[in-house]
Each structure stands twice: as C-alpha cells, then as structure tokens.
Design a protein around this motif. Structure first.
Motif, mmCIF file in Angstrom:
data_model
loop_
_atom_site.group_PDB
_atom_site.id
_atom_site.type_symbol
_atom_site.label_atom_id
_atom_site.label_comp_id
_atom_site.label_asym_id
_atom_site.label_seq_id
_atom_site.Cartn_x
_atom_site.Cartn_y
_atom_site.Cartn_z
ATOM 1 N N GLY A 11 -13.302 -46.092 -0.479
ATOM 2 C CA GLY A 11 -13.127 -47.464 -0.038
ATOM 3 C C GLY A 11 -13.055 -47.576 1.477
ATOM 4 N N ARG A 12 -12.361 -46.657 2.113
ATOM 5 C CA ARG A 12 -12.251 -46.692 3.578
ATOM 6 C C ARG A 12 -13.594 -46.443 4.241
ATOM 7 N N ALA A 13 -14.353 -45.495 3.681
ATOM 8 C CA ALA A 13 -15.686 -45.218 4.219
ATOM 9 C C ALA A 13 -16.603 -46.429 4.051
ATOM 10 N N ALA A 14 -16.501 -47.097 2.898
ATOM 11 C CA ALA A 14 -17.330 -48.268 2.659
ATOM 12 C C ALA A 14 -16.977 -49.404 3.620
ATOM 13 N N LEU A 15 -15.696 -49.570 3.912
ATOM 14 C CA LEU A 15 -15.282 -50.617 4.849
ATOM 15 C C LEU A 15 -15.820 -50.338 6.247
ATOM 16 N N ARG A 16 -15.739 -49.085 6.696
ATOM 17 C CA ARG A 16 -16.274 -48.736 8.017
ATOM 18 C C ARG A 16 -17.769 -49.000 8.078
ATOM 19 N N THR A 17 -18.470 -48.648 7.013
ATOM 20 C CA THR A 17 -19.914 -48.881 6.983
ATOM 21 C C THR A 17 -20.220 -50.370 7.025
ATOM 22 N N LEU A 18 -19.459 -51.151 6.281
ATOM 23 C CA LEU A 18 -19.683 -52.595 6.234
ATOM 24 C C LEU A 18 -19.499 -53.246 7.599
ATOM 25 N N LEU A 19 -18.451 -52.858 8.301
ATOM 26 C CA LEU A 19 -18.106 -53.545 9.549
ATOM 27 C C LEU A 19 -18.787 -52.961 10.778
ATOM 28 N N THR A 20 -19.381 -51.776 10.671
ATOM 29 C CA THR A 20 -20.008 -51.161 11.849
ATOM 30 C C THR A 20 -21.487 -50.890 11.639
ATOM 31 N N TYR A 21 -22.075 -51.453 10.587
ATOM 32 C CA TYR A 21 -23.489 -51.191 10.312
ATOM 33 C C TYR A 21 -24.352 -51.832 11.382
ATOM 34 N N GLU A 22 -25.277 -51.049 11.920
ATOM 35 C CA GLU A 22 -26.196 -51.536 12.938
ATOM 36 C C GLU A 22 -27.595 -51.620 12.341
ATOM 37 N N GLN A 23 -28.225 -52.793 12.443
ATOM 38 C CA GLN A 23 -29.571 -52.963 11.919
ATOM 39 C C GLN A 23 -30.528 -52.101 12.733
#
Length: 203
Positions: free
Chosen positions: A137-149
């Motif tokens: 869950g923590r990894a998914a949250l980081r990916t969600l909020l820091t994803y760069e197109q």
C-alpha cells in the motif's frame, strides 16, 4: 477516535527529531505515554525541513495547546495535537519521506497529498498502516503521487510480423532505386532464355 500528536525533541547525538504519535481511543481516561504508537520519526535535516513545510497548515490548525507556525515549532515547544484528518495525512508523509530522495518527488507528493479528499486519505491510511499489505500500500501511494508522465519520443518504425519490433538490417526491396530494377530486368530475362537454350541443345 484516535488522536495524533506531533512533537519535536532534541538528542545529544542525533540532534533534532520529529515524531508523530498515535494514541488509541481510550474512553473514560486521558491518553498516557505508554499508549502512544510511533507512526513515524525522522532525524535527517533535509527530511525534517520537508516535513516542517508540509505540516505548517496542520500546525496552524492544531487543537491543543493551540495553533503554531511550523517555523516556531522547535525543541522545547509543547507537542501539538492535530486534527484527525491532518494526522492521517502527516502519517502518510512520514512513512514515505525516506523514499522521496529528489526535490521534484517531494514537491509532487506534498501537492498530491494535500489535494486528496478526506475519505480518500482514510482509505490510504487504513491500507498503509493496517492489515498484511502495508508495504504494498505504501509503495502504491508513492507511485500514485509521484508518477511522472513519460515524454513522447520519436515514432519508432517497425516491420510487421516481427515481435521484437526491430527493423530489417541492410537494404531491402523498398530501398532499391526504380532505375536499378528496370536495368536489371532485361538482363535477368536474357540470362533465363540462354539457360533454356542450353538445356534444349543438351537433350
């Protein structure tokens, strides 16, 4: 309902330390230090600076002993009890801080975290701190909020029928000049007719 408390303390060896505690709901009595659960802590000056900037709006809305600016929240000042939603957001920030190593990542995470609706924050807080999938869950949250197109690069030409998408090596039929084809055509026809004559005479 649980309560969140943010405090800053000073240690001789580690220096300034920021800690976020969660106190479970205990009806009928006041919270005790033994009840506290550490939701996150940091002694890194760079991380503390990021947490200070992020927590400023939360400290401005602190419930007890009252609001305070983040720049004034230092060792020696009383710990602050935060609003429940603000405490959950700060807990998510604490648990991700060590993985956010670039300024751009920190800025994106902070912006995304502050924009999340309260009900969404509750979902992520539950996923990241309860159950058996906390790390995921923590990894998914980081990916969600820091994803760069990713930037769109030049189009890559591929050859149909090839799974690897690599183009043909060397000249192909489409690389041959039309004049070369025209010049090669008659000569090739003469060679074939000569081959037929030789075969007939040998019989």
């Amino acid at each position: 309902m649980e309560r969140f408390r943010l405090r800053v303390r000073q240690e001789a060896r580690r220096g300034q330390i920021w800690e976020l505690h969660l106190f479970p709901n205990m009806p009928g009595r006041l919270p005790r230090e033994a009840d506290a659960k550490v939701m996150g802590s940091s002694a890194s000056p760079e991380t503390i600076q990021w947490l200070r900037e992020l927590s400023d709006p939360f400290l401005q809305e602190a419930e007890d002993p009252g609001p305070i600016a983040a720049c004034d929240f230092r060792p020696g000042t009383p710990a602050r009890w935060l609003r429940h939603a603000d405490g959950m957001r700060l807990a998510l920030a604490f648990t991700s801080a060590r993985y956010l190593t670039r300024p751009a990542q920190r800025a994106m995470f902070r912006s995304g975290l502050l924009e999340l609706p309260s009900e969404v924050v509750l979902y992520w807080f539950t996923l990241c701190f309860y159950g058996y999938r906390q790390q995921a869950g923590r990894a998914a949250l980081r990916t969600l909020l820091t994803y760069e197109q990713p930037d769109e690069g030049p189009a890559v030409r591929t050859v149909r029928g090839r799974k690897n998408g690599k183009g043909a090596v060397g000249p192909t039929l489409f690389d041959i000049d039309a004049s070369e084809v025209a010049a090669a055509g008659p000569a090739e026809g003469k060679n074939r007719s000569r081959a037929k004559k030789r075969t007939t005479s040998s019989r």
